[in-house]
Design a protein around this motif. Sequence first.
Motif, PDB file in Angstrom:
ATOM      1  N   ASN A  82      31.336  45.812  47.824  1.00  0.00           N
ATOM      2  CA  ASN A  82      32.234  45.293  46.785  1.00  0.00           C
ATOM      3  C   ASN A  82      33.642  45.856  47.000  1.00  0.00           C
ATOM      4  N   GLY A  83      34.603  45.317  46.268  1.00  0.00           N
ATOM      5  CA  GLY A  83      35.992  45.723  46.437  1.00  0.00           C
ATOM      6  C   GLY A  83      36.253  47.155  45.984  1.00  0.00           C
ATOM      7  N   THR A  84      35.490  47.617  45.009  1.00  0.00           N
ATOM      8  CA  THR A  84      35.663  48.983  44.526  1.00  0.00           C
ATOM      9  C   THR A  84      35.206  49.995  45.580  1.00  0.00           C
ATOM     10  N   ASP A  85      34.054  49.745  46.193  1.00  0.00           N
ATOM     11  CA  ASP A  85      33.603  50.597  47.299  1.00  0.00           C
ATOM     12  C   ASP A  85      34.647  50.603  48.426  1.00  0.00           C
ATOM     13  N   THR A 108      46.882  46.955  36.740  1.00  0.00           N
ATOM     14  CA  THR A 108      45.856  46.666  37.741  1.00  0.00           C
ATOM     15  C   THR A 108      44.495  46.776  37.075  1.00  0.00           C
ATOM     16  N   PHE A 109      43.451  46.405  37.815  1.00  0.00           N
ATOM     17  CA  PHE A 109      42.087  46.584  37.334  1.00  0.00           C
ATOM     18  C   PHE A 109      41.759  48.079  37.401  1.00  0.00           C
ATOM     19  N   VAL A 110      40.922  48.537  36.475  1.00  0.00           N
ATOM     20  CA  VAL A 110      40.582  49.962  36.378  1.00  0.00           C
ATOM     21  C   VAL A 110      40.033  50.511  37.700  1.00  0.00           C
ATOM     22  N   GLU A 149      46.383  49.662  50.491  1.00  0.00           N
ATOM     23  CA  GLU A 149      46.681  48.472  49.689  1.00  0.00           C
ATOM     24  C   GLU A 149      45.436  47.961  48.984  1.00  0.00           C
ATOM     25  N   ASP A 150      45.531  47.782  47.671  1.00  0.00           N
ATOM     26  CA  ASP A 150      44.489  47.070  46.928  1.00  0.00           C
ATOM     27  C   ASP A 150      44.887  45.591  46.934  1.00  0.00           C
ATOM     28  N   ALA A 151      44.339  44.872  47.914  1.00  0.00           N
ATOM     29  CA  ALA A 151      44.643  43.440  48.045  1.00  0.00           C
ATOM     30  C   ALA A 151      43.472  42.594  47.541  1.00  0.00           C
ATOM     31  N   ALA A 152      42.729  43.139  46.554  1.00  0.00           N
ATOM     32  CA  ALA A 152      41.578  42.426  45.983  1.00  0.00           C
ATOM     33  C   ALA A 152      41.952  41.014  45.546  1.00  0.00           C
ATOM     34  N   GLN A 153      43.197  40.847  45.088  1.00  0.00           N
ATOM     35  CA  GLN A 153      43.646  39.541  44.587  1.00  0.00           C
ATOM     36  C   GLN A 153      44.581  38.851  45.576  1.00  0.00           C
ATOM     37  N   GLY A 154      44.600  39.309  46.825  1.00  0.00           N
ATOM     38  CA  GLY A 154      45.675  38.829  47.710  1.00  0.00           C
ATOM     39  C   GLY A 154      45.272  38.298  49.068  1.00  0.00           C
ATOM     40  N   PHE A 198      39.901  44.215  50.112  1.00  0.00           N
ATOM     41  CA  PHE A 198      39.776  42.923  49.429  1.00  0.00           C
ATOM     42  C   PHE A 198      38.471  42.899  48.640  1.00  0.00           C
ATOM     43  N   SER A 199      38.444  42.063  47.606  1.00  0.00           N
ATOM     44  CA  SER A 199      37.222  41.846  46.827  1.00  0.00           C
ATOM     45  C   SER A 199      36.730  40.421  47.055  1.00  0.00           C
ATOM     46  N   LEU A 200      35.421  40.257  47.104  1.00  0.00           N
ATOM     47  CA  LEU A 200      34.805  38.934  47.272  1.00  0.00           C
ATOM     48  C   LEU A 200      34.007  38.546  46.025  1.00  0.00           C
ATOM     49  N   ALA A 258      34.980  35.209  41.160  1.00  0.00           N
ATOM     50  CA  ALA A 258      36.196  34.548  40.668  1.00  0.00           C
ATOM     51  C   ALA A 258      37.426  34.869  41.521  1.00  0.00           C
ATOM     52  N   LYS A 259      37.260  35.650  42.571  1.00  0.00           N
ATOM     53  CA  LYS A 259      38.407  35.954  43.439  1.00  0.00           C
ATOM     54  C   LYS A 259      38.694  34.756  44.352  1.00  0.00           C
ATOM     55  N   LEU A 260      39.827  34.817  45.054  1.00  0.00           N
ATOM     56  CA  LEU A 260      40.270  33.694  45.893  1.00  0.00           C
ATOM     57  C   LEU A 260      39.174  33.223  46.832  1.00  0.00           C
TER      58      LEU A 260
HETATM   59  C1  LIG Z   1      38.548  42.607  41.419  1.00  0.00           C
HETATM   60  C2  LIG Z   1      39.449  43.760  41.649  1.00  0.00           C
HETATM   61  C3  LIG Z   1      38.981  45.000  42.136  1.00  0.00           C
HETATM   62  C4  LIG Z   1      37.528  45.338  42.268  1.00  0.00           C
HETATM   63  O1  LIG Z   1      36.794  44.525  43.110  1.00  0.00           O
HETATM   64  P1  LIG Z   1      35.196  44.414  42.920  1.00  0.00           P
HETATM   65  O2  LIG Z   1      34.785  43.593  44.109  1.00  0.00           O
HETATM   66  O3  LIG Z   1      34.950  43.733  41.620  1.00  0.00           O
HETATM   67  O4  LIG Z   1      34.635  45.791  42.966  1.00  0.00           O
HETATM   68  C5  LIG Z   1      39.911  45.994  42.406  1.00  0.00           C
HETATM   69  N1  LIG Z   1      41.224  45.801  42.208  1.00  0.00           N
HETATM   70  C6  LIG Z   1      41.714  44.639  41.732  1.00  0.00           C
HETATM   71  C7  LIG Z   1      43.195  44.473  41.556  1.00  0.00           C
HETATM   72  C8  LIG Z   1      40.844  43.584  41.414  1.00  0.00           C
HETATM   73  O5  LIG Z   1      41.346  42.445  40.913  1.00  0.00           O
END
Ligand SMILES: *Cc1c(COP(=O)(O)O)cnc(C)c1O
Length: 380
Positions: A60-63, A86-88, A156-161, A180-182, A185-187
């Motif tokens: 996941n994106g958090t890991d 940002t997301f927690v 870089e937290d590019a989870a949304q990018g 990145f996050s998959l 609801a992400k891109l």
């Molecule tokens: C979604 C998101 C995350 C976390 O990603 P997960 O895959 O849900 O763990 C981290 N940062 C931002 C900015 C996000 O939008």
Amino acid sequence: MKQVPFFNYKYFYESEGSGILSVIENVMRRGAYIMQQEMFDFEKRIADYLNVKHVLSVANGTDALEMSLQVLGIKSGDEVIFPSHTFVATASAIHVNGATPIPVECGADHMMDPKAVEKAITKRTKAIMPVQLNGRTCDMDALTGIAEKYGLFIVEDAAQGLGSKFKNRFAGTFGSLGTFSLYPAKLLGCLGDGGIVVTNDDELAEKVYALRDHGRMSSGKVAGWGRNSRLDTLQAAVLNYLFDHYDATIARRREIAQRYHEQLSGCKDLILPPKPDTGDHFDVYQNYEIESSHRDLLKQYLVDQGVGTLKQWGGETVHQIQGLGLDHYNLPFTERMIARSLLLPMNISLKNDDVDYVCEQVLAFYALIDEGVLIADALQ
Ligand SMILES: *Cc1c(COP(=O)(O)O)cnc(C)c1O
């Protein structure tokens, strides 16, 4: 009355369901579940797309964020600067590594403010975490300049990018590592959780490679402590299927943003995201985040008209969350912004009619405000 939900999971099943079911059947028939070909294929495709040397898929994106900080040696006593908008998970990744998260302000475009970053630097600062929020990339010239000046890492937290660019370079590829996050609801979303770490550094890549799989190297030998954070082969197969039309996905999101911009930019009270192709930015619109001085009233009006909207992060930026120990921070620009912020529907299930309907309802709301029919306590 027309209904425009914020996110349309049913549409996803109707449009992609049968294609995805045959992909899943193929994986099941072969019993290929953990670290099989589809996972490596997916990593290769993302590496080619982003023009980056190493891509490691994770659970996941958090890991992805946690491991990125870990392989840089971020630890107790260190400070890491992140934008509070940002997301927690951005901040929790710092916390679980034992370091101290330092929240800072965003700027007018809602992205991490480089001036605020520079002010927050202390002797303990080790890294800066730009968040490539809403499908937009931060001013990476300014942020990499600061990182070089003070000898700091960038993660870089590019989870949304995924697919977003600054000066023609992809989000996620500026720092020591990018993530990145998959999430669905992400891109680019799978059927559950998934994430990616990218880097151009061979040594860091090797560390993440082992860390995500119990410390095992490609030989299978355990080289140190690790964990289990692998992307399921089933998810990778689904992602490969969806990635085939990723360019079209992004193009459609940018069309929707353009359509919102054309119809709403005349409304004086609204602050809209930058329109596509503004300056050095290539935005991919994970979200369409507007500001209104009548946010809560507007949200309720839209609900009554069948339009779903969302308050990002439930309406609280990270430093405002009780229980994290960051609520002594005072970030007036961010606090004002989040009180005015609203996400309009932004996903590829939207037809032009739907976008037009949302715009009509927003403009109808402002007509009622102007006529004094709706009395709002304006948030200034
Ligand atoms: C979604 C998101 C995350 C976390 O990603 P997960 O895959 O849900 O763990 C981290 N940062 C931002 C900015 C996000 O939008």
